[in-house]
Design an enzyme around this catalytic site. Structure first.
Site, short mmCIF file in Angstrom:
data_model
loop_
_atom_site.label_atom_id
_atom_site.label_comp_id
_atom_site.label_asym_id
_atom_site.label_seq_id
_atom_site.Cartn_x
_atom_site.Cartn_y
_atom_site.Cartn_z
N HIS A 1 64.80 125.44 39.71
CA HIS A 1 66.12 125.75 40.27
C HIS A 1 66.12 127.13 40.96
O HIS A 1 66.89 127.35 41.90
CB HIS A 1 67.18 125.79 39.17
N CYS B 1 61.03 128.07 36.91
CA CYS B 1 62.07 127.05 36.81
C CYS B 1 62.35 126.66 38.26
O CYS B 1 62.55 127.53 39.11
CB CYS B 1 63.33 127.59 36.17
N ASP C 1 63.62 115.79 38.19
CA ASP C 1 64.12 117.05 37.61
C ASP C 1 65.36 116.75 36.79
O ASP C 1 65.96 115.68 36.91
CB ASP C 1 64.45 118.08 38.71
N SER C 2 65.77 117.73 35.98
CA SER C 2 67.01 117.59 35.21
C SER C 2 68.21 117.63 36.14
O SER C 2 69.31 117.23 35.76
CB SER C 2 67.12 118.74 34.22
N GLU D 1 73.76 124.71 39.76
CA GLU D 1 74.31 123.34 39.73
C GLU D 1 75.78 123.33 40.19
O GLU D 1 76.27 122.33 40.69
CB GLU D 1 74.17 122.72 38.33
N CYS E 1 59.86 120.05 37.37
CA CYS E 1 60.67 120.74 36.36
C CYS E 1 59.72 121.36 35.34
O CYS E 1 58.91 120.64 34.74
CB CYS E 1 61.59 119.72 35.68
N1 DGL Z 1 64.61 122.84 36.92
C1 DGL Z 1 64.20 122.92 35.60
C2 DGL Z 1 62.98 123.72 35.30
O1 DGL Z 1 62.15 123.85 36.11
C3 DGL Z 1 65.11 122.76 34.46
C4 DGL Z 1 66.41 123.36 34.42
C5 DGL Z 1 67.18 122.92 33.21
O2 DGL Z 1 67.54 121.76 33.15
O3 DGL Z 1 67.42 123.74 32.34
O4 DGL Z 1 62.81 124.25 34.26
#
Ligand code: DGL
Length: 265
Positions: free
Chosen positions: A187, A185, A12-13, A153, A75
């Protein structure tokens, strides 16, 4: 080492993919995992496609050196780039996040469906296309939520800032009359309670991580790559502050043996 004993990579990012790692651990308790979050450069979802592609390539090259049998792209922002376009010369197969089209269509009675995601994911309309491909009559409302990832984050998972951001992004979806919302997403499950509470009991909020884990199980089964004996600790790596990742991992994941490491790509 036999292929079936190699670990599974999870990308993931940032910390978002931990919500998918949790489902993978539940579905595949024997497996070893190596999680890599590019927390030094998160969020990806507000960046250009060229930049996200470059960062992802660096992460995948790093995973090549870890000798894994499969990489799960935990992600959506990376997944919507097209998993097949990321495969290139990498030595392991890749699977991306489920778009959850079947799940939301099954859950929704009025077929008015909300998709909450990063600005990048929303701009591709990938989830809308996937839902409409299965039911052209459905009405799909895309909502970009750029404030969520930076808050998560920063370990801000509740309180007035989260509530205000949630209210801002749920308002247009409520107005549209959606009865089902998908968190596209990885997150967002960190603030699942706040989102679900704001919508109230009339709206189902769906996290597609379990469906993604089921795809991983299927791929391992089909290839005869399921690990037989219980593996060692789950390794959690990040390109940024590992203390923050450790705290967020402790919040999201079940208790267990974890090995935390800060790495450079
Ligand atoms: N967790 C990520 C997603 O599912 C990316 C969040 C990001 O880096 O903007 O999109």
């Amino acid at each position: 080492m036999m292929k079936k004993n190699l670990p599974i990579g999870v990308i993931d990012s940032g910390v978002g993919g931990l919500s998918v790692l949790k489902r993978l651990q539940q579905a595949l308790p024997q497996e070893e995992f190596i999680y890599i979050g590019d927390t030094a450069r998160t969020p990806y979802g507000s960046r250009s496609e060229a930049q996200v592609r470059q960062f992802v390539e660096e992460v995948l090259c790093w995973l090549d050196q870890q000798h894994i049998k499969l990489a799960v792209i935990a992600c959506n922002t990376i997944t919507v780039l097209g998993v097949d376009t990321l495969q290139r010369e990498h030595k392991f197969p890749l699977i991306g996040m489920s778009k959850g089209a079947e799940l939301v269509l099954k859950a929704s009675r009025n077929k008015k469906i909300g998709v909450m995601a990063t600005p990048f994911t929303v701009s591709t309309e990938a989830h809308k296309k996937a839902i409409l491909a299965q039911n052209p009559q459905a009405q799909v409302y895309l909502q970009a939520c750029p404030k969520f990832v930076p808050l998560i984050e920063k370990e801000i998972l509740e309180g007035p800032e989260v509530e205000a951001a949630v209210a801002e992004y749920t308002a247009p979806l409520k107005q549209a009359g959606v009865d089902t919302v998908i968190l596209s997403c990885t997150h967002y499950p960190f603030i699942y309670e706040a989102i679900s509470k704001d919508f109230g009991s009339g709206v189902q909020v769906i996290d597609p991580a379990e469906a993604t884990a089921a795809q991983a199980v299927q791929l391992l089964q089909d290839n005869g790559w399921l690990r037989e004996a219980k593996g060692a600790a789950v390794k959690i790596c990040s390109t940024g502050d590992i203390g923050r990742v450790r705290r967020l991992a402790e919040y999201m994941l079940p208790q267990g043996a974890y090995d935390f490491q800060q790495v450079s790509l």
